[in-house]
Scaffold this motif. Structure first.
Motif, PDB file in Angstrom:
ATOM      1  N   GLU A  57      -0.437  -7.331   7.269  1.00  0.00           N
ATOM      2  CA  GLU A  57       0.241  -8.215   6.314  1.00  0.00           C
ATOM      3  C   GLU A  57       1.379  -7.498   5.594  1.00  0.00           C
ATOM      4  OE1 GLU A  57      -0.231 -11.407   5.991  1.00  0.00           O
ATOM      5  OE2 GLU A  57      -1.990 -11.565   7.278  1.00  0.00           O
ATOM      6  N   LEU A  58       1.167  -6.215   5.292  1.00  0.00           N
ATOM      7  CA  LEU A  58       2.169  -5.438   4.561  1.00  0.00           C
ATOM      8  C   LEU A  58       3.003  -4.557   5.484  1.00  0.00           C
ATOM      9  CD1 LEU A  58      -0.050  -4.334   1.533  1.00  0.00           C
ATOM     10  CD2 LEU A  58       1.609  -6.206   1.584  1.00  0.00           C
ATOM     11  N   TYR A  89     -12.037  -4.391  -8.194  1.00  0.00           N
ATOM     12  CA  TYR A  89     -10.766  -4.031  -7.568  1.00  0.00           C
ATOM     13  C   TYR A  89      -9.755  -3.701  -8.666  1.00  0.00           C
ATOM     14  CZ  TYR A  89     -12.560  -5.789  -3.123  1.00  0.00           C
ATOM     15  OH  TYR A  89     -13.309  -5.985  -1.977  1.00  0.00           O
ATOM     16  N   LEU A  90      -9.107  -2.553  -8.523  1.00  0.00           N
ATOM     17  CA  LEU A  90      -8.177  -2.079  -9.541  1.00  0.00           C
ATOM     18  C   LEU A  90      -6.770  -1.971  -8.976  1.00  0.00           C
ATOM     19  CD1 LEU A  90      -7.551  -0.754 -12.337  1.00  0.00           C
ATOM     20  CD2 LEU A  90      -8.189   1.443 -11.272  1.00  0.00           C
ATOM     21  N   LEU A  91      -5.844  -2.753  -9.523  1.00  0.00           N
ATOM     22  CA  LEU A  91      -4.433  -2.597  -9.190  1.00  0.00           C
ATOM     23  C   LEU A  91      -3.910  -1.330  -9.868  1.00  0.00           C
ATOM     24  CD1 LEU A  91      -3.381  -6.326  -9.762  1.00  0.00           C
ATOM     25  CD2 LEU A  91      -3.960  -5.235  -7.580  1.00  0.00           C
ATOM     26  N   VAL A 147     -15.935   0.789  -7.416  1.00  0.00           N
ATOM     27  CA  VAL A 147     -14.562   0.587  -7.883  1.00  0.00           C
ATOM     28  C   VAL A 147     -13.617   0.900  -6.731  1.00  0.00           C
ATOM     29  CG1 VAL A 147     -12.766   1.266  -9.527  1.00  0.00           C
ATOM     30  CG2 VAL A 147     -15.167   1.226 -10.241  1.00  0.00           C
ATOM     31  N   VAL A 148     -12.745  -0.050  -6.410  1.00  0.00           N
ATOM     32  CA  VAL A 148     -11.755   0.129  -5.349  1.00  0.00           C
ATOM     33  C   VAL A 148     -10.369   0.189  -5.989  1.00  0.00           C
ATOM     34  CG1 VAL A 148     -10.721  -0.846  -3.256  1.00  0.00           C
ATOM     35  CG2 VAL A 148     -13.189  -1.083  -3.664  1.00  0.00           C
ATOM     36  N   GLY A 149      -9.809   1.386  -6.054  1.00  0.00           N
ATOM     37  CA  GLY A 149      -8.465   1.561  -6.592  1.00  0.00           C
ATOM     38  C   GLY A 149      -7.437   1.422  -5.487  1.00  0.00           C
ATOM     39  N   ILE A 150      -6.557   0.434  -5.615  1.00  0.00           N
ATOM     40  CA  ILE A 150      -5.509   0.216  -4.611  1.00  0.00           C
ATOM     41  C   ILE A 150      -4.284   1.032  -5.029  1.00  0.00           C
ATOM     42  CG2 ILE A 150      -4.177  -1.512  -3.351  1.00  0.00           C
ATOM     43  CD1 ILE A 150      -6.167  -3.610  -4.508  1.00  0.00           C
ATOM     44  N   ALA A 157      -2.206 -12.013   0.612  1.00  0.00           N
ATOM     45  CA  ALA A 157      -2.758 -12.169   1.964  1.00  0.00           C
ATOM     46  C   ALA A 157      -3.461 -10.888   2.401  1.00  0.00           C
ATOM     47  CB  ALA A 157      -1.645 -12.524   2.945  1.00  0.00           C
ATOM     48  N   PHE A 158      -2.906  -9.749   2.028  1.00  0.00           N
ATOM     49  CA  PHE A 158      -3.535  -8.457   2.322  1.00  0.00           C
ATOM     50  C   PHE A 158      -4.912  -8.365   1.666  1.00  0.00           C
ATOM     51  CE2 PHE A 158      -4.058  -4.289   0.062  1.00  0.00           C
ATOM     52  CZ  PHE A 158      -4.583  -3.562   1.131  1.00  0.00           C
ATOM     53  N   ILE A 159      -5.001  -8.774   0.396  1.00  0.00           N
ATOM     54  CA  ILE A 159      -6.285  -8.743  -0.314  1.00  0.00           C
ATOM     55  C   ILE A 159      -7.294  -9.671   0.353  1.00  0.00           C
ATOM     56  CG2 ILE A 159      -7.446  -9.360  -2.470  1.00  0.00           C
ATOM     57  CD1 ILE A 159      -4.950  -8.428  -3.972  1.00  0.00           C
TER      58      ILE A 159
END
Length: 290
Positions: A45-46, A72-74, A105-108, A141-143
């Motif tokens: 997607e990216l 989920y962490l932006l 915790v998922v850090g993007i 869409a990626f998420i």
């Protein structure tokens, strides 16, 4: 005399050698301090590879049946917000605190937040100033299509999904909430950049406002004493955050809950940490656990 000198030299070199050996042994005991794991995902997607910093709660074992909520962490790079937010989650899940369930915790990690966190704007000055902006649809869409399925497949997860973001990250969360609300059931929206495209996001309609919207969704909105936005048309961060809150409150659905939190002693740079800490108190009130 020569024997004495030779003996002294031997003792001196032996002392140095012992000292170096001791230092070497001392150094060998040092070990890395591991906070989490670094994972990565190739995104179609990216059109790029994305780095994920992941905190796994104490006791996490892939072979166990126990599953965990995911946060989920932006802006989740190691030099952004991953370390201090993971620390908050760990602290609040300590047995003697018990404010938050043990969570993953998922850090993007950030690549281009202006590109990923904003939808197209009609403001020509911002189009030029933020030349890469306007591609949040790809990031969403990626998420939805890649990140969440990847995490759910690789890690032991429940259906509970929280997203945390600030500033442009808060704008992205607002867009997700209004356009794709089912992606998360808890939203921590801090100092959202509602000013983007002169606040057009506030005119966005959504299924969350309909009476038949049946997904239980909790939204926490926080803002500090932040004042005017960086726009030609003057807007005020606190006012915009309030307008967003009131828009959500107007929902006819009983499954939407929204909390507004004002931090008069915090600014745009300092608000995220205390806001996230407070959001846990709203989402997981202790009295409900007794």
């Amino acid at each position: 005399m020569n024997k004495i000198i030779a003996l002294a030299f031997l003792l001196f070199t032996s002392t140095i050698s012992f000292s170096q050996t001791s230092k070497s042994k001392s150094t060998d005991t040092a070990k890395p301090f591991v906070l989490g794991v670094i994972d990565e995902i190739q995104s179609k997607e990216l059109g790029e590879k994305r780095i994920l910093n992941i905190y796994l709660p104490e006791g996490y074992k892939p072979e166990d049946a126990t599953k965990y909520p995911v946060i989920y962490l932006l802006d989740g790079s190691a030099d952004e917000d991953f370390i201090h937010i993971a620390g908050l989650v760990q602290f609040n899940s300590f047995e003697w605190v018990n404010q938050v369930p043990k969570s993953i915790v998922v850090g993007i990690a950030t690549v281009d937040r202006r590109r990923d966190f904003t939808f197209p704007t009609t403001i020509e000055k911002d189009q030029k100033r933020f030349a890469t902006s306007g591609h949040s649809d790809n990031f969403i869409a990626f998420i939805e299509k890649e990140l969440q399925p990847f995490i759910d497949k690789k890690y032991k997860t429940t259906d509970s999904k929280t997203i945390i973001g600030q500033s442009l990250g808060g704008l992205l969360e607002t867009e997700i909430l209004l356009k794709k609300p089912s992606l998360f059931n808890k939203y921590v929206i801090v100092s959202p950049s509602i000013w983007w495209n002169n606040g057009s996001i506030l005119n966005q309609d959504s299924v969350i406002f309909q009476e038949n919207f049946n997904q239980k969704t909790e939204v926490y909105v926080a803002v500090g004493k932040e004042g005017l936005t960086p726009t030609e048309i003057p807007r005020v961060m606190e006012v915009d955050a309030n307008l967003l809150t009131e828009k959500i409150k107007a929902s006819k659905s009983k499954n939407i809950k929204v909390y507004f939190d004002y931090f008069p002693l915090e600014n745009h740079g300092t608000i995220l940490h205390p806001a996230v800490s407070n959001s846990f108190k709203f989402f997981y009130p202790l009295q409900d656990k007794e």
